[in-house]
Design an enzyme around this catalytic site. Sequence first.
Site, PDB file in Angstrom:
ATOM      1  N   ASN A  86     -23.943  56.819  95.456  1.00  0.00           N
ATOM      2  CA  ASN A  86     -23.140  56.131  96.474  1.00  0.00           C
ATOM      3  C   ASN A  86     -22.145  55.150  95.828  1.00  0.00           C
ATOM      4  O   ASN A  86     -22.235  54.871  94.621  1.00  0.00           O
ATOM      5  CB  ASN A  86     -24.081  55.388  97.430  1.00  0.00           C
ATOM      6  CG  ASN A  86     -23.483  55.198  98.816  1.00  0.00           C
ATOM      7  OD1 ASN A  86     -22.266  55.205  98.990  1.00  0.00           O
ATOM      8  ND2 ASN A  86     -24.330  55.012  99.802  1.00  0.00           N
ATOM      9  N   ILE A  87     -21.252  54.626  96.606  1.00  0.00           N
ATOM     10  CA  ILE A  87     -20.293  53.628  96.124  1.00  0.00           C
ATOM     11  C   ILE A  87     -21.088  52.393  95.673  1.00  0.00           C
ATOM     12  O   ILE A  87     -21.974  51.924  96.403  1.00  0.00           O
ATOM     13  CB  ILE A  87     -19.301  53.247  97.251  1.00  0.00           C
ATOM     14  CG1 ILE A  87     -18.558  54.492  97.745  1.00  0.00           C
ATOM     15  CG2 ILE A  87     -18.318  52.175  96.780  1.00  0.00           C
ATOM     16  CD1 ILE A  87     -17.748  54.274  99.026  1.00  0.00           C
ATOM     17  N   SER A  89     -23.334  52.147  93.396  1.00  0.00           N
ATOM     18  CA  SER A  89     -24.755  52.396  93.090  1.00  0.00           C
ATOM     19  C   SER A  89     -25.091  52.075  91.636  1.00  0.00           C
ATOM     20  O   SER A  89     -26.268  51.979  91.274  1.00  0.00           O
ATOM     21  CB  SER A  89     -25.106  53.855  93.389  1.00  0.00           C
ATOM     22  OG  SER A  89     -24.236  54.724  92.691  1.00  0.00           O
ATOM     23  N   THR A  92     -20.854  53.386  87.015  1.00  0.00           N
ATOM     24  CA  THR A  92     -20.037  52.895  85.899  1.00  0.00           C
ATOM     25  C   THR A  92     -20.914  52.159  84.891  1.00  0.00           C
ATOM     26  O   THR A  92     -20.766  52.332  83.672  1.00  0.00           O
ATOM     27  CB  THR A  92     -18.932  51.946  86.419  1.00  0.00           C
ATOM     28  OG1 THR A  92     -18.207  52.619  87.445  1.00  0.00           O
ATOM     29  CG2 THR A  92     -17.986  51.525  85.325  1.00  0.00           C
ATOM     30  N   THR A  93     -21.850  51.359  85.394  1.00  0.00           N
ATOM     31  CA  THR A  93     -22.757  50.610  84.517  1.00  0.00           C
ATOM     32  C   THR A  93     -23.592  51.582  83.683  1.00  0.00           C
ATOM     33  O   THR A  93     -23.822  51.362  82.490  1.00  0.00           O
ATOM     34  CB  THR A  93     -23.652  49.684  85.365  1.00  0.00           C
ATOM     35  OG1 THR A  93     -22.808  48.927  86.246  1.00  0.00           O
ATOM     36  CG2 THR A  93     -24.462  48.745  84.498  1.00  0.00           C
ATOM     37  N   GLU A 109     -14.631  57.619  86.455  1.00  0.00           N
ATOM     38  CA  GLU A 109     -13.871  58.089  87.612  1.00  0.00           C
ATOM     39  C   GLU A 109     -12.449  57.496  87.531  1.00  0.00           C
ATOM     40  O   GLU A 109     -12.292  56.312  87.260  1.00  0.00           O
ATOM     41  CB  GLU A 109     -14.569  57.553  88.870  1.00  0.00           C
ATOM     42  CG  GLU A 109     -14.595  58.476  90.030  1.00  0.00           C
ATOM     43  CD  GLU A 109     -15.419  57.875  91.156  1.00  0.00           C
ATOM     44  OE1 GLU A 109     -15.596  56.646  91.210  1.00  0.00           O
ATOM     45  OE2 GLU A 109     -15.886  58.647  91.988  1.00  0.00           O
ATOM     46  N   ARG A 162     -19.138  61.089  88.799  1.00  0.00           N
ATOM     47  CA  ARG A 162     -18.935  61.981  89.944  1.00  0.00           C
ATOM     48  C   ARG A 162     -18.309  63.309  89.494  1.00  0.00           C
ATOM     49  O   ARG A 162     -18.313  63.653  88.319  1.00  0.00           O
ATOM     50  CB  ARG A 162     -18.112  61.322  91.042  1.00  0.00           C
ATOM     51  CG  ARG A 162     -18.867  60.260  91.811  1.00  0.00           C
ATOM     52  CD  ARG A 162     -18.515  60.261  93.287  1.00  0.00           C
ATOM     53  NE  ARG A 162     -19.204  59.210  94.015  1.00  0.00           N
ATOM     54  CZ  ARG A 162     -18.724  58.006  94.256  1.00  0.00           C
ATOM     55  NH1 ARG A 162     -17.523  57.678  93.817  1.00  0.00           N
ATOM     56  NH2 ARG A 162     -19.423  57.130  94.938  1.00  0.00           N
TER      57      ARG A 162
END
Length: 288
Positions: A86-87, A89, A92-93, A109, A162
């Site tokens: 999810n956005i 979530s 990136t980390t 992304e 993603r």
Amino acid sequence: MSLPSIVGFWTNLLQISAPAVRVALRRAPVRVESAGPCGQTRLLGSWMQKQQSTSRQFRLILVYTVGVFPNQEACFMHLGICIEGNIASGKTTCLEYFGKTSNIEVIAEPVHKWRNLKGHNPLALMYQDPARWGLTLQTYVQLTMLDQHVTTMTSPVTLMERSIYSAKYIFVENLYRSGKMPEVDYAVLSEWFDWIMRNIHVPVDLIVYLQTSPQTCYERLIERCREEEQVIPLEYLEMIHQLYEDWLIHQTSFKVPAPVLVIPADHDVQKMFCQYEEHRGKILMGSK
Ligand SMILES: Nc1ncnc2c1ncn2[C@@H]1O[C@H](COP(=O)(O)OP(=O)(O)O)[C@@H](O)[C@H]1O
Ligand SMILES: Cc1cn([C@H]2C[C@H](O)[C@@H](COP(=O)(O)O)O2)c(=O)[nH]c1=O
């Protein structure tokens, strides 16, 4: 490195016959794609449903080959792993964590492109007026995702944030189902997506799903404070969550293009890093 050399290497090391290694290679979720630069044989990751029962022996060969030949130029083998969730979530980390490891290439992304296309901000426009700008944003997302999937990688393992699949199955689907995307826009995007699937090889070997509660994402989204996303209500994250669950957990909505590794992701960062370490082997193997 040529294929005969790889076969020779494992034959000597494991003291098994060359035909046995070749059989393992044939049964593996990789295929000989093309002759790479300098005559090297490139094995591009390509998970295929009918080959799920890959032999353990080959998987060992696969993983240790990455370790034994870490610096092969234009490496002969490549695994593509997508980090889904999810956005906010924690994708990136997660990418940043694994990005510190050599031999793993991470592809974030391309949100910066979605926020600035020749001075326009399609992401902001979509959140302001999804019915008007949803098609515009999602067309561009589809293009930039495809571009990332087909980019030639030099590392044995690529982690991509993603995929073209979630852009279509989660975000386009959400716009359409919530009545914010006209049917004709949905039909155009679907035609494009289906054409890409028929004509372009989009290899994914493993999906890592960071499974969070929508509430957790809501809190992290507020903390991250990305300007365009300040209008996102909890209900939006709940819809995205449900679409992800139906796709990757219940597997009732759309075809899942690769095996799925689920990592519970409501935990604090330190606990998440511990979990990433626990799963590092599975992720490098590109399968469960
Ligand atoms: N496990 C975690 N616990 C608390 N905060 C986190 C955790 N992982 C990430 N964050 C924070 O939450 C926000 C969103 O994380 P991010 O990695 O950007 O998510 P995504 O890429 O999935 O949108 C960032 O501010 C980040 O620092
Ligand atoms: C793939 C995709 C993304 N978006 C939006 C959703 C978020 O606002 C950002 C991505 O940020 P995240 O923190 O990495 O989740 O882009 C979208 O609207 N449509 C899409 O297909």
